[in-house]
Design a protein around this motif. Sequence first.
Motif, PDB file in Angstrom:
ATOM      1  N   ASN A  86      28.006  31.217  27.385  1.00 25.79           N
ATOM      2  CA  ASN A  86      28.902  30.502  27.624  1.00 25.79           C
ATOM      3  C   ASN A  86      30.006  30.534  28.919  1.00 25.79           C
ATOM      4  O   ASN A  86      31.196  30.347  28.531  1.00 25.79           O
ATOM      5  N   ILE A  87      30.088  31.431  29.090  1.00 31.71           N
ATOM      6  CA  ILE A  87      31.067  32.738  30.336  1.00 31.71           C
ATOM      7  C   ILE A  87      31.025  32.242  31.697  1.00 31.71           C
ATOM      8  O   ILE A  87      29.990  32.629  32.198  1.00 31.71           O
ATOM      9  N   LYS A  88      31.745  31.015  32.196  1.00 30.63           N
ATOM     10  CA  LYS A  88      31.214  30.975  33.336  1.00 30.63           C
ATOM     11  C   LYS A  88      31.512  31.463  34.792  1.00 30.63           C
ATOM     12  O   LYS A  88      31.981  31.255  35.738  1.00 30.63           O
ATOM     13  N   TRP A  89      32.801  32.579  34.167  1.00 27.96           N
ATOM     14  CA  TRP A  89      33.475  33.415  35.212  1.00 27.96           C
ATOM     15  C   TRP A  89      33.219  34.624  35.087  1.00 27.96           C
ATOM     16  O   TRP A  89      32.996  35.254  33.748  1.00 27.96           O
ATOM     17  N   THR A  90      33.321  35.461  36.230  1.00 28.18           N
ATOM     18  CA  THR A  90      33.471  37.422  36.398  1.00 28.18           C
ATOM     19  C   THR A  90      34.593  37.742  37.367  1.00 28.18           C
ATOM     20  O   THR A  90      35.018  37.284  38.423  1.00 28.18           O
ATOM     21  N   LEU A  91      35.074  38.284  36.961  1.00 25.60           N
ATOM     22  CA  LEU A  91      36.029  39.111  38.035  1.00 25.60           C
ATOM     23  C   LEU A  91      35.299  40.572  38.473  1.00 25.60           C
ATOM     24  O   LEU A  91      34.175  40.838  37.839  1.00 25.60           O
ATOM     25  N   VAL A  92      35.263  40.558  40.018  1.00 30.09           N
ATOM     26  CA  VAL A  92      34.714  41.639  40.470  1.00 30.09           C
ATOM     27  C   VAL A  92      35.555  42.598  41.017  1.00 30.09           C
ATOM     28  O   VAL A  92      36.033  42.245  41.855  1.00 30.09           O
ATOM     29  N   GLY A  93      34.620  43.576  41.443  1.00 26.40           N
ATOM     30  CA  GLY A  93      36.328  44.930  42.150  1.00 26.40           C
ATOM     31  C   GLY A  93      37.364  44.781  42.050  1.00 26.40           C
ATOM     32  O   GLY A  93      38.035  44.742  43.096  1.00 26.40           O
ATOM     33  N   HIS A  94      37.536  44.841  40.825  1.00 21.71           N
ATOM     34  CA  HIS A  94      39.720  44.957  40.243  1.00 21.71           C
ATOM     35  C   HIS A  94      39.289  46.438  41.026  1.00 21.71           C
ATOM     36  O   HIS A  94      38.790  47.159  41.383  1.00 21.71           O
ATOM     37  N   GLU A 103      34.011  52.154  42.596  1.00 23.89           N
ATOM     38  CA  GLU A 103      33.117  51.539  42.571  1.00 23.89           C
ATOM     39  C   GLU A 103      33.333  51.142  44.677  1.00 23.89           C
ATOM     40  O   GLU A 103      34.158  50.910  44.904  1.00 23.89           O
ATOM     41  N   GLU A 104      32.217  51.331  44.606  1.00 25.23           N
ATOM     42  CA  GLU A 104      32.144  50.779  46.073  1.00 25.23           C
ATOM     43  C   GLU A 104      32.021  49.557  47.148  1.00 25.23           C
ATOM     44  O   GLU A 104      31.501  48.799  45.714  1.00 25.23           O
ATOM     45  N   ASP A 105      32.461  49.592  48.367  1.00 21.08           N
ATOM     46  CA  ASP A 105      32.641  48.272  48.794  1.00 21.08           C
ATOM     47  C   ASP A 105      31.294  47.455  47.872  1.00 21.08           C
ATOM     48  O   ASP A 105      30.703  46.083  47.781  1.00 21.08           O
ATOM     49  N   ASP A 106      30.388  48.265  48.762  1.00 20.67           N
ATOM     50  CA  ASP A 106      28.735  47.610  48.787  1.00 20.67           C
ATOM     51  C   ASP A 106      28.344  46.813  47.233  1.00 20.67           C
ATOM     52  O   ASP A 106      27.394  45.733  47.395  1.00 20.67           O
ATOM     53  N   PHE A 107      28.597  47.950  46.199  1.00 23.83           N
ATOM     54  CA  PHE A 107      28.584  47.717  44.754  1.00 23.83           C
ATOM     55  C   PHE A 107      29.069  45.852  44.258  1.00 23.83           C
ATOM     56  O   PHE A 107      28.681  44.988  43.847  1.00 23.83           O
ATOM     57  N   VAL A 108      29.396  46.331  45.167  1.00 19.35           N
ATOM     58  CA  VAL A 108      31.261  44.889  44.491  1.00 19.35           C
ATOM     59  C   VAL A 108      30.194  43.935  44.885  1.00 19.35           C
ATOM     60  O   VAL A 108      29.937  42.818  44.585  1.00 19.35           O
ATOM     61  N   VAL A 120      27.889  32.504  37.784  1.00 12.31           N
ATOM     62  CA  VAL A 120      28.581  32.739  37.387  1.00 12.31           C
ATOM     63  C   VAL A 120      29.366  32.757  38.387  1.00 12.31           C
ATOM     64  O   VAL A 120      28.992  33.458  39.774  1.00 12.31           O
ATOM     65  N   SER A 121      30.368  32.064  38.312  1.00 17.44           N
ATOM     66  CA  SER A 121      31.765  32.123  39.553  1.00 17.44           C
ATOM     67  C   SER A 121      32.205  33.766  39.562  1.00 17.44           C
ATOM     68  O   SER A 121      32.340  34.380  38.625  1.00 17.44           O
ATOM     69  N   VAL A 122      33.342  33.780  40.484  1.00 19.40           N
ATOM     70  CA  VAL A 122      33.313  34.708  40.950  1.00 19.40           C
ATOM     71  C   VAL A 122      35.083  34.968  40.907  1.00 19.40           C
ATOM     72  O   VAL A 122      35.571  34.597  41.499  1.00 19.40           O
ATOM     73  N   ILE A 123      36.352  36.014  40.696  1.00 23.68           N
ATOM     74  CA  ILE A 123      37.164  36.159  41.245  1.00 23.68           C
ATOM     75  C   ILE A 123      36.720  37.239  41.216  1.00 23.68           C
ATOM     76  O   ILE A 123      36.780  38.479  40.784  1.00 23.68           O
ATOM     77  N   LEU A 124      37.065  37.485  43.367  1.00 20.99           N
ATOM     78  CA  LEU A 124      36.649  39.034  43.352  1.00 20.99           C
ATOM     79  C   LEU A 124      38.184  39.780  44.381  1.00 20.99           C
ATOM     80  O   LEU A 124      38.625  38.864  44.680  1.00 20.99           O
ATOM     81  N   CYS A 125      38.313  40.647  43.355  1.00 17.35           N
ATOM     82  CA  CYS A 125      40.013  41.461  43.777  1.00 17.35           C
ATOM     83  C   CYS A 125      39.364  42.170  44.701  1.00 17.35           C
ATOM     84  O   CYS A 125      38.725  43.017  45.109  1.00 17.35           O
ATOM     85  N   ILE A 126      40.564  42.410  45.742  1.00  8.87           N
ATOM     86  CA  ILE A 126      40.854  43.127  46.746  1.00  8.87           C
ATOM     87  C   ILE A 126      41.919  43.565  47.063  1.00  8.87           C
ATOM     88  O   ILE A 126      42.485  43.442  46.457  1.00  8.87           O
ATOM     89  N   GLY A 127      42.331  44.643  47.961  1.00 14.32           N
ATOM     90  CA  GLY A 127      43.671  45.226  48.114  1.00 14.32           C
ATOM     91  C   GLY A 127      43.654  46.647  48.417  1.00 14.32           C
ATOM     92  O   GLY A 127      42.574  47.683  48.583  1.00 14.32           O
ATOM     93  N   GLU A 128      45.002  47.017  49.481  1.00 15.90           N
ATOM     94  CA  GLU A 128      45.213  48.523  49.210  1.00 15.90           C
ATOM     95  C   GLU A 128      45.390  48.590  48.891  1.00 15.90           C
ATOM     96  O   GLU A 128      46.916  48.752  48.233  1.00 15.90           O
ATOM     97  N   SER A 129      46.049  50.487  49.269  1.00 14.85           N
ATOM     98  CA  SER A 129      46.496  51.763  48.495  1.00 14.85           C
ATOM     99  C   SER A 129      47.954  51.351  49.022  1.00 14.85           C
ATOM    100  O   SER A 129      47.513  51.085  50.477  1.00 14.85           O
ATOM    101  N   LEU A 130      48.835  51.687  48.715  1.00 15.24           N
ATOM    102  CA  LEU A 130      50.513  52.328  49.335  1.00 15.24           C
ATOM    103  C   LEU A 130      50.001  52.937  50.790  1.00 15.24           C
ATOM    104  O   LEU A 130      51.037  52.745  51.669  1.00 15.24           O
ATOM    105  N   GLU A 131      48.964  53.913  50.343  1.00 18.65           N
ATOM    106  CA  GLU A 131      48.355  54.580  51.539  1.00 18.65           C
ATOM    107  C   GLU A 131      48.188  53.908  52.655  1.00 18.65           C
ATOM    108  O   GLU A 131      48.772  54.235  54.116  1.00 18.65           O
TER     109      GLU A 131
END
Length: 247
Positions: A86-94, A103-108, A120-131
């Motif tokens: 009964n877990i209806k959400w997951t994070l992906v790609g943190h 983990e590569e973009d394709d796997f995420v 299952v609903s998804v919290i899809l994490c994205i973001g850039e490094s400082l560089e």
Amino acid sequence: MARQFFVGGNFKMNGSVETIKKIVGYLNDAKLDDNVEVVIAPPTLYLLLAREHLKPGLQIAAQNVFDRPNGAFTGEISVDQLKDSNIKWTLVGHSERRTILREEDDFVAAKTKAALDGGVSVILCIGESLEEREADKTIEVVTKQLKAVSDKISDWSKIVIAYEPIWAIGTGKVASIAQAQEVHAAIRSWLKKEVSEEAAEKTRIIYGGSVSEKNCKDLSTQSDIDGFLVGGASLKPAFVDIINSRL
Ligand code: G3H
């Protein structure tokens, strides 16, 4: 239609039976803004404990899921197992999984598809490094991460996008309001151009990276910031103030 404010709490690899019960207790006892969708993501081992104790109306997410059905995949958890629990959400790609676990973009994207296909609903994490930010590549990086997903799925209605600049995670160095709003607006424009006007209007884009009870109010005033993904502060009573940032 206004997008419902969304606040996620990512406990990461923190907590124990005792402390998870305590955090759930803060949430159960607090007066929370009814207009906010609240989802907490404890470590896998404590998902059912949190499920058992959390009051109705508050939801639970896994921090990760595998992209294959049940089988010989030691250490992984499947979409079916989440549903069964009964877990209806997951994070992906943190970003911690993208960088530390490579983990590569394709796997995420494959995990995102598997979760959505399984309901299952998804919290899809994205973001850039400082560089990448310093090289002025922020928008390029986040849109590449999104494109990998849009190559595999077309329905964005069960996705919340979490923009988390890596340099702001756990560092106390929050993105400025202007920096966050600028990237959120760019993500929304990308959705409009590459997915649909409807997806751009309806998809929640939340911010993560050193969100605290002190900076959440200002961030929450921005038109393209639809909530937060909170790490460290989600383990403390301050999480309640963040959920209530719009009150
Ligand atoms: O998933 C949450 C983010 O990694 C943010 O973590 O609030 O500890 O910076 P933080």
